[in-house]
Design a protein around this motif. Structure first.
Motif, PDB file in Angstrom:
ATOM      1  N   ASP A 268       0.790  -1.193  -0.135  1.00 28.36           N
ATOM      2  CA  ASP A 268       0.043  -0.096   0.070  1.00 28.36           C
ATOM      3  C   ASP A 268       0.892   1.291   0.058  1.00 28.36           C
ATOM      4  O   ASP A 268       0.169   2.484   0.143  1.00 28.36           O
ATOM      5  CB  ASP A 268      -1.123  -0.001   1.132  1.00 28.36           C
ATOM      6  CG  ASP A 268      -0.432   0.073   2.521  1.00 28.36           C
ATOM      7  OD1 ASP A 268       0.935  -0.058   2.621  1.00 28.36           O
ATOM      8  OD2 ASP A 268      -0.858   0.240   3.478  1.00 28.36           O
ATOM      9  N   LYS A 270       2.304   4.499  -1.022  1.00 29.41           N
ATOM     10  CA  LYS A 270       1.993   5.567  -2.045  1.00 29.41           C
ATOM     11  C   LYS A 270       2.796   6.444  -2.195  1.00 29.41           C
ATOM     12  O   LYS A 270       3.128   7.380  -1.372  1.00 29.41           O
ATOM     13  CB  LYS A 270       0.369   6.093  -1.461  1.00 29.41           C
ATOM     14  CG  LYS A 270      -0.010   7.052  -2.438  1.00 29.41           C
ATOM     15  CD  LYS A 270      -1.385   7.475  -2.318  1.00 29.41           C
ATOM     16  CE  LYS A 270      -2.136   7.411  -1.083  1.00 29.41           C
ATOM     17  NZ  LYS A 270      -3.476   7.961  -0.855  1.00 29.41           N
ATOM     18  N   GLU A 361      -6.602   8.315  -6.618  1.00 30.41           N
ATOM     19  CA  GLU A 361      -7.131   6.925  -7.178  1.00 30.41           C
ATOM     20  C   GLU A 361      -6.253   5.820  -6.869  1.00 30.41           C
ATOM     21  O   GLU A 361      -6.622   4.586  -7.043  1.00 30.41           O
ATOM     22  CB  GLU A 361      -7.185   6.995  -8.689  1.00 30.41           C
ATOM     23  CG  GLU A 361      -6.128   6.926  -9.370  1.00 30.41           C
ATOM     24  CD  GLU A 361      -6.252   7.364 -11.094  1.00 30.41           C
ATOM     25  OE1 GLU A 361      -7.498   7.714 -11.129  1.00 30.41           O
ATOM     26  OE2 GLU A 361      -5.452   7.144 -11.878  1.00 30.41           O
ATOM     27  N   ASP A 363      -5.375   4.180  -3.909  1.00 28.00           N
ATOM     28  CA  ASP A 363      -5.778   3.033  -3.097  1.00 28.00           C
ATOM     29  C   ASP A 363      -6.692   2.213  -3.752  1.00 28.00           C
ATOM     30  O   ASP A 363      -6.506   0.986  -3.728  1.00 28.00           O
ATOM     31  CB  ASP A 363      -6.376   3.697  -1.821  1.00 28.00           C
ATOM     32  CG  ASP A 363      -5.356   4.676  -0.818  1.00 28.00           C
ATOM     33  OD1 ASP A 363      -4.581   4.359  -0.868  1.00 28.00           O
ATOM     34  OD2 ASP A 363      -5.788   5.694  -0.417  1.00 28.00           O
ATOM     35  N   THR A 364      -7.723   2.780  -4.387  1.00 31.09           N
ATOM     36  CA  THR A 364      -8.644   1.725  -5.079  1.00 31.09           C
ATOM     37  C   THR A 364      -7.955   1.003  -6.190  1.00 31.09           C
ATOM     38  O   THR A 364      -8.350  -0.427  -6.341  1.00 31.09           O
ATOM     39  CB  THR A 364      -9.622   2.704  -5.811  1.00 31.09           C
ATOM     40  OG1 THR A 364     -10.547   3.419  -4.877  1.00 31.09           O
ATOM     41  CG2 THR A 364     -10.659   1.824  -6.492  1.00 31.09           C
ATOM     42  N   GLN A 366      -4.784   0.253  -6.513  1.00 30.83           N
ATOM     43  CA  GLN A 366      -3.836  -0.850  -6.050  1.00 30.83           C
ATOM     44  C   GLN A 366      -4.453  -2.051  -5.372  1.00 30.83           C
ATOM     45  O   GLN A 366      -3.933  -3.215  -5.497  1.00 30.83           O
ATOM     46  CB  GLN A 366      -2.597  -0.171  -4.881  1.00 30.83           C
ATOM     47  CG  GLN A 366      -1.695  -0.994  -4.449  1.00 30.83           C
ATOM     48  CD  GLN A 366      -0.574  -1.291  -5.639  1.00 30.83           C
ATOM     49  OE1 GLN A 366      -0.763  -1.202  -6.903  1.00 30.83           O
ATOM     50  NE2 GLN A 366       0.637  -1.828  -5.318  1.00 30.83           N
ATOM     51  N   SER A 367      -5.391  -1.686  -4.716  1.00 31.79           N
ATOM     52  CA  SER A 367      -6.224  -2.634  -3.938  1.00 31.79           C
ATOM     53  C   SER A 367      -6.859  -3.550  -5.017  1.00 31.79           C
ATOM     54  O   SER A 367      -6.737  -4.921  -4.758  1.00 31.79           O
ATOM     55  CB  SER A 367      -7.511  -2.120  -3.207  1.00 31.79           C
ATOM     56  OG  SER A 367      -8.241  -3.082  -2.620  1.00 31.79           O
TER      57      SER A 367
END
Length: 526
Positions: A268, A270, A361, A363-364, A366-367
């Motif tokens: 996670d 960033k 964008e 987080d969405t 990479q998840s």
């Protein structure tokens, strides 16, 4: 006449993105199709012709060879055939017919070098043999068919991490619709006989990072500038340790492995990173800077997208591959490389990434990326690694084409586990909870002109005895320790003729023993 149309409009080049690590096109030889990696870091075409049963070709009887840092190779006779690529057909194009080569990575049938003629191993081999065969590259021959048209190519790479999807846009001699602004972008001068230019710095989390240049042979590097090779054939980019540290060193939980020269980081992570060239900032999407490569039990293991320069094999300061290039629309103008009387070759780049939007964008994205990775690899979590190869191309550096190496992982609580992985690629790996088997990440790193251990004789010809030396002798590799986790990444180093290799998996071919630089230093002026 327009030389070509973009792939998304006509799909004339069958331009594909394979797992976000290889960008391939399809060529046709006497009606048979071959998927080849596109590599601006090298200049030759080789094809695995095993089982192809080609007719209408001409065997020159002259042996050609491309050897990579890991000692994988594409070896076979130089062959002539009519080759169709997109809208173009070139008569009697020369290529290396390499049946059964171990350099395909299992994802391609060959490699198409898009570098300058001066780096062509094929051309050099024909010259040594006093052959009258036309040794021009496929792209040079296409340019010669249309002498009044622009002699440039452009890349617009897609971002995708699963399966095989449209590669984006590739054009010859024209601009992708909607991106005409690139014509007004600053022209970055190419200052060597590869796609090498100058950049200024990187910005990491709003802090400008720079360092003295390591220099480049026969290139006068201006004060405050750094050298950078733009190479479509590598999936993990390469930068001086100062810059890699600036990106990843202060990330909580991150640690650097000296052998692989990579940071292992939380998935996670960033980051806000931009390239600075000509005083213009070009943001890099944070999702390109952190990649899942293996499973530790049910948890993903990620590495940073930049590998630290190996001082023993360094070729300039930066090598920008997919990590950077996915954030740019890039134009490569061949200038006097392909046409006498034209000006100096140059590169133009147009930013594709909005830094604020990308950061928001991440987080969405990479998840979803990690979930995709887990779904693709979870079935093998109790067994050995399943590999996903990445290629690297670069024609005067060592390009790694596929090679397999056995990576063994040691954990205090578990027995040795081994898995076979393509050395030039980043492999996705599933492993038992206490063991991590790694993928080998290939990167074009080398710029030496001599084969190691006498693999090439003084006249650069390869004898039958020498051929035995072309057998891959991959050696490992990477040990990463963190509690009960060891990440191994295969990194092999060699020096010699560079030519081609698959992109996404990163070692470059070895260069022919010729003076591939200008007789006087390149000098730069604003």
């Amino acid at each position: 006449m327009q030389l070509s149309a973009s792939s998304t409009s006509d799909d004339v080049f069958d331009f594909e993105n394979i797992q976000g690590k290889l960008y391939t096109t399809t060529i046709h030889i006497n009606g048979q199709s071959f998927k080849v990696d596109m590599d601006t870091g090298s200049s030759d075409l080789w094809i695995d012709t095993k089982g192809a049963n080609l007719t209408g070709t001409t065997d020159t009887g002259i042996l050609g060879a491309i050897v990579y840092e890991d000692l994988s190779s594409a070896v076979g006779n130089l062959t002539l055939a009519d080759i169709t690529w997109g809208n173009f057909t070139v008569k009697d194009q020369v290529f290396i017919s390499a049946p059964g080569t171990n350099a395909t990575l299992g994802l391609r049938d060959g490699l198409l070098g898009l570098g300058p003629q001066t780096l062509s191993n094929i051309s050099h081999t024909l010259h040594l043999a006093n052959s009258s065969v036309n040794g021009a590259t496929l792209l040079d021959n296409i340019f010669s068919l249309y002498p009044d048209e622009p002699n440039h190519i452009t890349f617009l790479l897609t971002r995708d991490i699963s399966g095989i999807v449209d590669g984006g846009d590739f054009t010859i001699g024209e601009i992708v619709d909607g991106f005409e602004a690139i014509s007004a972008a600053p022209k970055l001068p190419v200052v060597s006989n590869r796609w090498l230019t100058f950049v200024d710095a990187m910005i990491v989390n709003e802090k400008r990072v720079t360092a003295p240049s390591a220099g480049f042979p026969n290139v006068e590097v201006p004060k405050g500038k750094l050298t950078a090779i733009f190479d479509t054939g590598i999936s993990l980019d390469i930068a001086p340790k100062t810059f890699v540290d600036a990106m990843f060193k202060d990330v909580p939980g991150a640690f650097f492995d000296e052998d692989s020269r990579l940071y292992v980081v939380p998935c996670d992570t960033k980051l806000n990173v931009s390239l600075v060239a000509g005083d213009i900032e070009y943001p890099i999407h944070p999702v390109d800077l952190v990649s899942p490569i293996a499973l530790n039990g049910s948890d993903p293991l990620c590495v940073g997208g930049f590998m630290a320069t190996d001082e023993n094999t360094a070729i300039g300061d930066f090598q920008f591959g997919d990590v950077v290039l996915r954030n740019l629309y890039t134009l490569f103008d061949y200038g006097n490389w392909s046409r006498a009387g034209d000006g100096q070759p140059f590169i133009q780049i147009l930013s594709l990434t909005d830094a604020d939007k990308a950061f928001a964008e991440f987080d969405t994205m990479q998840s979803a990326r990690v979930e995709q990775f887990l779904a693709a690899n979870s079935d093998d979590s109790s067994t050995s690694a399943s590999s996903v190869s990445t290629s690297t191309s670069s024609e005067t550096a060592v390009d790694t084409s596929s090679a397999t190496t056995t990576a063994s992982s040691l954990s205090p609580a578990s027995p040795v586990a081994t898995s076979t992985i393509p050395l030039t690629s980043v492999a996705s790996t599933s492993v038992p909870p206490t063991t991590v088997s790694a993928l080998a990440t290939s990167t074009g790193v080398g710029n030496s002109k001599d084969f190691a251990a006498g693999a090439v004789s003084d006249n650069n010809s390869i004898s039958s005895t020498d051929l035995n030396n072309l057998i891959r002798n991959s050696y490992i590799v990477i040990g990463l320790l963190g509690f009960a986790i060891v990440l191994l990444i295969g990194v092999v180093v060699m020096t010699s003729m560079r030519m081609m290799a698959p992109r996404g998996g990163r070692y470059k071919p070895i260069i022919p023993p010729v003076d591939d630089h200008a007789s006087t230093p390149y000098r730069y002026s604003d």
